[in-house]
Design a protein around this motif. Structure first.
Motif, PDB file in Angstrom:
ATOM      1  N   TYR A 106      10.707  -5.894 -96.760  1.00 60.75           N
ATOM      2  CA  TYR A 106      10.999  -4.342 -96.527  1.00 60.75           C
ATOM      3  C   TYR A 106      12.839  -4.145 -96.020  1.00 60.75           C
ATOM      4  O   TYR A 106      12.957  -3.992 -95.061  1.00 60.75           O
ATOM      5  N   ARG A 107      13.255  -3.003 -97.158  1.00 56.09           N
ATOM      6  CA  ARG A 107      14.552  -2.789 -96.927  1.00 56.09           C
ATOM      7  C   ARG A 107      14.545  -1.436 -96.402  1.00 56.09           C
ATOM      8  O   ARG A 107      13.663  -0.672 -97.132  1.00 56.09           O
ATOM      9  N   LEU A 108      15.412  -1.084 -95.961  1.00 53.82           N
ATOM     10  CA  LEU A 108      15.944   0.447 -95.535  1.00 53.82           C
ATOM     11  C   LEU A 108      16.458   1.098 -96.762  1.00 53.82           C
ATOM     12  O   LEU A 108      17.173   1.228 -97.521  1.00 53.82           O
TER      13      LEU A 108
ATOM     14  N   PHE B  28      24.265  -2.036 -87.354  1.00 53.42           N
ATOM     15  CA  PHE B  28      23.401  -3.536 -86.687  1.00 53.42           C
ATOM     16  C   PHE B  28      22.785  -4.038 -87.567  1.00 53.42           C
ATOM     17  O   PHE B  28      22.224  -5.454 -87.846  1.00 53.42           O
ATOM     18  N   LEU B  29      21.695  -2.947 -88.754  1.00 54.02           N
ATOM     19  CA  LEU B  29      20.094  -3.100 -89.645  1.00 54.02           C
ATOM     20  C   LEU B  29      21.068  -4.604 -90.121  1.00 54.02           C
ATOM     21  O   LEU B  29      20.291  -4.749 -90.446  1.00 54.02           O
ATOM     22  N   ARG B  30      21.757  -3.835 -90.516  1.00 52.54           N
ATOM     23  CA  ARG B  30      22.582  -4.613 -91.789  1.00 52.54           C
ATOM     24  C   ARG B  30      22.848  -5.865 -91.601  1.00 52.54           C
ATOM     25  O   ARG B  30      22.686  -6.777 -92.146  1.00 52.54           O
TER      26      ARG B  30
ATOM     27  N   GLN C  57      19.038  -0.867 -77.125  1.00 57.32           N
ATOM     28  CA  GLN C  57      20.190  -0.620 -76.705  1.00 57.32           C
ATOM     29  C   GLN C  57      20.816  -0.120 -77.570  1.00 57.32           C
ATOM     30  O   GLN C  57      21.463   0.721 -77.493  1.00 57.32           O
ATOM     31  N   VAL C  58      21.446  -0.398 -78.928  1.00 54.41           N
ATOM     32  CA  VAL C  58      22.228   0.115 -79.354  1.00 54.41           C
ATOM     33  C   VAL C  58      22.079   1.352 -81.040  1.00 54.41           C
ATOM     34  O   VAL C  58      22.201   2.810 -80.794  1.00 54.41           O
ATOM     35  N   GLY C  59      20.372   0.776 -80.743  1.00 52.24           N
ATOM     36  CA  GLY C  59      19.723   2.340 -81.307  1.00 52.24           C
ATOM     37  C   GLY C  59      19.551   3.468 -80.158  1.00 52.24           C
ATOM     38  O   GLY C  59      19.275   4.412 -80.898  1.00 52.24           O
TER      39      GLY C  59
END
Length: 311
Positions: free
Chosen positions: A118-120, A133-135, A179-181
């Motif tokens: 499930y890719r962005l 961060f997600l990558r 925290q990042v999001g």
């Protein structure tokens, strides 16, 4: 019966029938008669193959027509899909942006199932640092993230406050991610095609501000539209593939018909048939050179050829 002749009807190495003859008296069939019956058996195989190809083309044509009807119907329902020219990306971008704006989300995204992951696929007002961060931290279906719950449970998941939700997995990794999001209120709606998830749409707010029922219903509608867009592209690709298959089958059927005409017009000659077969085989198989070599006594000779190899 006493004398029996049985000739197999072979398509390549597959037995598709038998040519059987018998006599009530003991009188063996001659070699010429056996050869004649073998020729008839080969012609029968050609006829059967021609009918099979024709029926296959007819069936694929019906499948193609049904797929085109479904494609046309979905295009009429959603103008944005028809204007996308069968490109999924503009549709997903439009959906995620519209959902984000109308639902007053601070950020939004769509994950799409591609090659088992499930890719962005699209995002709205997503901080580049968060995207990075997600990558750098790809999530699997066992990560415990919000979107994985929506996929596993195949239903909408609404978390009014991520830090207060007892089911939200706050592992060290998810604490860092939170925290990042910077998200607190989250919404995830699965994209279901016939009950199977093909993606998920997510909306986030940095403040504790639950989404309303109307907003959740709107996002659900957007999720359905995304599924239609994904299905439309899949159908289009399928139609393209079937069109190629139908075209190839029609070419093969035409070639078989041409060879049959050569056979019928040259009952006492094999060379024209061999040459016709070689030429059609070269064209359909995209071969530069074709030889048909037959036994002539104890030697072999070239009975038909296509292309010039310097002979």
């Amino acid at each position: 019966y006493r004398s029996v002749l049985c000739v197999p009807m072979l398509r390549q190495d597959d037995l598709i029938g038998l040519f059987v003859m018998w006599r009530t008296e003991v009188r063996a069939f001659t070699d010429k008669q056996i050869e004649l019956v073998t020729t008839f058996a080969d012609q029968a195989v050609i006829a059967i193959e021609n009918v099979r190809l024709f029926e296959e083309v007819q069936a694929r044509t019906r499948e193609l027509t049904e797929a085109l009807e479904r494609q046309t119907a979905t295009s009429e329902v959603l103008g944005v899909i028809s204007r996308s020219k069968f490109d999924i990306q503009p549709v997903l971008d439009t959906i995620v942006e519209t959902a984000g704006k109308l639902c007053r989300a601070d950020s939004a995204g769509i994950r799409r199932l591609v090659d088992g992951e499930y890719r962005l696929a699209a995002s709205y007002r997503t901080d580049p640092e968060y995207v990075d961060f997600l990558r750098r931290n790809p999530e699997g279906l066992d990560s415990g993230a919000l979107w994985t719950r929506a996929v596993h449970q195949r239903r909408t998941i609404h978390i009014p406050d991520a830090l207060a939700d007892p089911d939200f997995t706050l592992s060290e990794r998810h604490v860092d991610k939170q925290q990042v999001g910077g998200f607190r209120t989250m919404l995830a709606v699965p994209l279901l095609r016939d009950g199977s998830p093909v993606g998920v749409i997510m909306l986030r707010r940095t403040a504790v501000d639950p989404f309303t029922e109307q907003q959740i219903e709107l996002v659900t509608t957007f999720a359905d539209q995304a599924v239609i867009a994904i299905e439309n592209v899949r159908l289009f690709d399928e139609v393209q593939e079937r069109t190629r298959e139908v075209s190839e089958a029609l070419e093969q059927q035409t070639a078989v018909g041409e060879i049959l005409r050569v056979i019928s017009s040259s009952p006492g000659e094999v060379e024209p048939v061999f040459q016709a077969v070689a030429e059609r085989a070269a064209r359909l198989c995209e071969a530069q050179f074709v030889d048909i070599i037959v036994a002539d006594g104890e030697t072999m000779r070239v009975a038909a050829t296509v292309g010039d190899m310097g002979r």
